[in-house]
Design an enzyme around this catalytic site. Structure first.
Site, PDB file in Angstrom:
ATOM      1  N   SER A  79      34.615 157.713   4.418  1.00 26.68           N
ATOM      2  CA  SER A  79      34.831 156.406   3.789  1.00 26.68           C
ATOM      3  C   SER A  79      33.556 155.726   3.320  1.00 26.68           C
ATOM      4  CB  SER A  79      35.577 155.482   4.760  1.00 26.68           C
ATOM      5  OG  SER A  79      36.931 155.872   4.882  1.00 26.68           O
TER       6      SER A  79
ATOM      7  N   LYS B  82      33.310 154.834  -0.287  1.00 28.37           N
ATOM      8  CA  LYS B  82      33.911 153.608  -0.826  1.00 28.37           C
ATOM      9  C   LYS B  82      32.858 152.601  -1.264  1.00 28.37           C
ATOM     10  CE  LYS B  82      38.039 154.400   1.900  1.00 28.37           C
ATOM     11  NZ  LYS B  82      38.676 154.276   3.220  1.00 28.37           N
TER      12      LYS B  82
ATOM     13  N   SER C  72      38.794 149.312   5.134  1.00 25.66           N
ATOM     14  CA  SER C  72      38.592 150.700   4.720  1.00 25.66           C
ATOM     15  C   SER C  72      39.879 151.317   4.179  1.00 25.66           C
ATOM     16  CB  SER C  72      38.042 151.542   5.887  1.00 25.66           C
ATOM     17  OG  SER C  72      37.484 152.743   5.433  1.00 25.66           O
TER      18      SER C  72
ATOM     19  N   LYS D 165      29.307 149.999   5.603  1.00 26.12           N
ATOM     20  CA  LYS D 165      30.540 150.787   5.643  1.00 26.12           C
ATOM     21  C   LYS D 165      30.483 151.942   6.638  1.00 26.12           C
ATOM     22  CE  LYS D 165      34.640 151.392   4.293  1.00 26.12           C
ATOM     23  NZ  LYS D 165      34.858 151.799   5.703  1.00 26.12           N
TER      24      LYS D 165
END
Length: 389
Positions: free
Chosen positions: A56, A59, A121, A232
């Site tokens: 993730s 992202k 997320s 993140k």
């Protein structure tokens, strides 16, 4: 031609009997990287150029593309995109990973989709945003890769908007993730502040009772490290547990990347230790005061033959805390510098060299304007060059 000058007027030597080694840090993370953005100093580097799946953490690139489009006016925060039935079908349920709990046919603003991506997320939120912007997720990944190339992410490629495993099509390195985080913070400070440190976000309803669903931000530094404000986490079976994070204390901003950890708890523990070590084991050392002239540079075809090089701000270097360290300074620039030159133009760097550390480069700017030489000045310069004057 690259010019290299000793900054003799600023030859700072904090003498010590022996060279001070960089502070030591040990981590089980197979990949780790820590940089002080205030000075550009790399404080720790462990296999930073290994290609790896980002999970993730990919992202961040989706969000960066969206921030760019918002900044240019091509995308509005209140703009709404509809959740297609096919996208909902693919990205809901336990097998679809992290979710914002979107519903088919639901219209969601860009602002809320970004909150669903950054805070929750949400894999579903990523795809809905990508499809809303570019029509298809694949078309959106073209934008991701274009931005990656522009940012100099030379060891990264994106095949999905959310980092879902794709047989190696999507890969990054820790160094590139740090560059991406730095660009996010520096290129879009207001949007970064708005979206990246929300403690939680509420979206969707539970089945049956229809209660609101509130999910906490997964950032392991929030509430645990002073000044933490992003970025993140990522996790898949293939990638392990990773995190790209940032915090600011006392005017120093650090960006960290860790990857390949074995559990969420280990990610929390190691990330907190890593960031705290960055602030406690290192210090900012003043080098040059704002406005101070460091050197002069040669000028080509100007109405002056030289221009002063001055500090555009208070320049600091990152050094081991509490330890005297030898410092050597060099001024470098590509010269002679061709006129015209504007006062405040970045035309040189002050390179700070210390034991056991990569060089740190600090900007120097022109002290004054230098206009192009007139006709006779250019003729004279040509004659001097011809006869070696």
């Amino acid at each position: 031609m690259k010019k290299l000058l000793a900054a003799s007027a600023l030859a700072i030597v904090l003498a010590c009997p022996s060279m001070a080694a960089a502070p030591d840090f040990q981590t089980p993370a197979p990949v780790a990287f820590l940089q002080d953005l205030s000075t550009g100093a790399i404080l720790y580097s462990k296999d930073p150029d290994r290609r790896m799946p980002p999970a993730s953490m990919a992202k961040m690139m989706t969000v960066y593309v969206a921030f760019d489009l918002i900044k240019s006016g091509e995308l509005k925060l209140n703009q709404e995109f509809e959740v297609s039935p096919d996208t909902w079908k693919k990205w809901h349920g336990p097998a679809a990973g992290s979710t914002m709990f979107l519903s088919p046919g639901e219209k969601v603003s860009v602002e809320n989709l970004l909150k669903g991506i950054v805070t929750l997320s949400g894999n579903d939120a990523c795809v809905v945003l990508a499809e809303g912007i570019s029509g298809t997720e694949q078309a959106f990944t073209n934008l991701m890769n274009q931005r990656a190339a522009k940012l100099g992410l030379t060891n990264s490629h994106f095949g999905t908007s959310n980092g879902w495993p794709d047989n190696g099509v999507t890969y990054v390195t820790a160094r590139d993730l740090a560059k991406l985080a730095t660009a996010m913070i520096q290129d879009h400070p207001a949007l970064y502040k708005k979206f990246y440190s929300l403690p939680n976000f509420t979206w969707g309803k539970t089945l049956g009772a229809g209660a609101d669903i509130t999910q906490a931000n997964r950032d392991p530094l929030l509430g645990r490290v002073a000044g933490a404000d992003g970025l993140k986490t990522g996790h898949t079976d293939e990638a392990g547990y990773g995190f790209t994070g940032s915090a600011e204390q006392g005017g120093r901003r650090l960006v960290m990347v860790m990857a390949g950890l074995t559990s969420s708890n280990q990610r929390i523990e190691e990330s907190v230790k890593f960031m705290n070590w960055g602030f406690r084991a290192w210090q900012a050392k003043p080098i040059v005061a704002k406005g101070r002239k460091v050197e002069t540079a040669e000028v080509q075809l100007g109405n002056a033959s030289t221009v002063g090089l001055v500090a555009p701000a208070n320049l600091t270097a990152t050094l081991p805390a509490g330890v005297a360290t030898d410092i050597q300074l060099r001024v470098v620039y590509d010269g002679p510098i061709k006129a015209p030159i504007k006062a405040g133009q970045h035309i040189a760097d002050l390179v700070v060299m210390t034991p056991d550390m990569p060089a740190q480069r600090l900007p120097l700017v022109a002290e004054t304007d230098v206009d192009e030489a007139g006709f006779f000045g250019r003729v004279w310069a040509g004659l001097k060059g011809l006869f070696g004057g």
